[in-house]
Scaffold this motif. Structure first.
Motif, mmCIF file in Angstrom:
data_model
loop_
_atom_site.group_PDB
_atom_site.id
_atom_site.type_symbol
_atom_site.label_atom_id
_atom_site.label_comp_id
_atom_site.label_asym_id
_atom_site.label_seq_id
_atom_site.Cartn_x
_atom_site.Cartn_y
_atom_site.Cartn_z
ATOM 1 N N TYR A 53 0.745 -1.189 -0.272
ATOM 2 C CA TYR A 53 0.190 -0.031 0.311
ATOM 3 C C TYR A 53 1.025 1.735 -0.163
ATOM 4 N N TYR B 129 -3.911 4.776 -6.233
ATOM 5 C CA TYR B 129 -5.188 5.013 -5.129
ATOM 6 C C TYR B 129 -6.252 3.978 -5.005
ATOM 7 N N LEU C 136 -5.682 0.674 -3.165
ATOM 8 C CA LEU C 136 -5.701 0.871 -1.504
ATOM 9 C C LEU C 136 -6.857 -0.483 -1.487
ATOM 10 N N TYR D 277 -9.729 4.523 3.589
ATOM 11 C CA TYR D 277 -8.413 4.169 3.444
ATOM 12 C C TYR D 277 -7.319 5.635 3.147
ATOM 13 N N ILE D 278 -7.294 6.193 1.965
ATOM 14 C CA ILE D 278 -6.816 6.862 1.358
ATOM 15 C C ILE D 278 -5.986 7.979 2.056
ATOM 16 N N PHE E 22 -4.069 7.109 5.451
ATOM 17 C CA PHE E 22 -2.442 6.440 5.184
ATOM 18 C C PHE E 22 -1.585 7.384 4.432
#
Length: 327
Positions: A32, A41, A44, A49-50, A53
């Protein structure tokens, strides 16, 4: 590689950190982290969650998170917009109903199709049982009819025969002969039974040495496992040692004492697996004393002129001396 990813990678390398170090610090899988640096992206687990993270990555390499999100706002997905997009993709209630209806119909059709062979098999089985039942009823009914007819014919024949003198006369003659034959058979059976009983109880058919005589056999002394007996009021001295059924014992038989002339030195057995049946029997009318040593008294029976000698004790191994006084 995206501009955001490039900025993160340069900050990481300036601090001398590797992707493994970032993974260890953020607990974000390495694949990831690579996707974030490359701007992929879609690799992912989800749009939500982008930002999380990227925030963890930026904090680890010492970048200002808010400034980073402001500078690269066009590259960082908006979670709210993503949520709205996902909601728009959801089917309407009408579409869900239309999609579900055919599935249910198909499932119902499939269930009916799967049950059809079982229903046919049950119906066929019931038909077979019914056929067998009717066949049995028919056969039994026919047999009953035949039996009834045969019985009826017999009754008619007997009634007709009783009206004719010749037939009646022959019947009496036959009955008389049958009665005589039955009487003879019964007499013959009774005669045979009497002969067998007489033969069985006849003392002349048995060996004289097996018949107990009017003798005196008594113990005169006993010490530990050694016992002494005296035999008198007889002119015969026949000793027999046999094994109890299913048991065995070892036996020593010698003249006068343990060191005398040996008559027997082996096992006596009866019905024991792996051993032959064996016993000891000898006419000692010409000797005055016999010594016996029995290794297993529970498995051996001692007879003197057909009379069973009772062991004085329950000891397994015993020595017996029998002194003979001929009358």
């Amino acid at each position: 590689m995206s501009e955001l990813g490039k900025a993160l990678k340069e900050a990481r390398e300036e601090k001398g950190l590797t992707l493994d170090d970032i993974q260890e610090a953020t607990k974000i899988q390495k694949r990831y982290l690579v996707a974030i640096e490359n701007g992929d992206y879609q690799l992912l687990p989800g749009q939500f969650y982008i930002r999380a993270f990227i925030k963890s990555y930026a904090e680890t390499v010492g970048l200002d998170v808010q400034e980073l999100f402001t500078q690269y706002a066009s590259e960082v997905p908006n979670p709210a917009a993503a949520a709205d997009s996902e909601i728009e993709k959801l089917p309407s209630r009408k579409e869900r109903v239309e999609r579900t209806a055919p599935v249910k119909s198909k499932a119902t059709s499939t269930n009916v199709s799967s049950l059809l062979p079982k229903i046919i098999a049950v119906v066929a089985l019931i038909a077979v049982i019914a056929c067998i039942y009717f066949i049995v009823i028919k056969v039994n009914g026919g047999s009953d009819d035949k039996s009834s007819k045969a019985s009826s014919n017999d009754d008619v024949t007997l009634q007709q025969g009783s009206d004719i003198g010749d037939h009646k006369s022959k019947k009496k003659s036959t009955d008389g002969a049958t009665g005589e034959t039955a009487d003879k058979t019964a007499d013959q059976k009774q005669s045979d039974s009497t002969k067998k009983a007489t033969s069985k109880n006849d003392p002349s058919d048995q060996q004289n040495e097996d018949k107990p005589t009017q003798q005196t056999l008594k113990m005169t002394s006993q010490s530990g496992t050694a016992s002494t007996y005296s035999l008198s009021d007889t002119d015969k001295f026949v000793v027999e040692v046999t094994a109890v059924d299913g048991k065995y014992s070892w036996l020593t038989a010698s003249k006068d004492n343990a060191s005398g002339e040996r008559y027997y030195f082996a096992n006596v057995a009866k019905g024991v697996n792996g051993q032959k049946d064996a016993s000891f029997k000898k006419d000692l009318s010409s000797v005055q004393s016999l010594y016996l040593k029995i290794g297993n008294t529970t498995g051996a029976v001692v007879k003197v002129n057909g009379q069973v000698l009772k062991y004085p004790t329950d000891t397994t191994t015993q020595s017996l001396t029998i002194n003979f006084k001929k009358s």
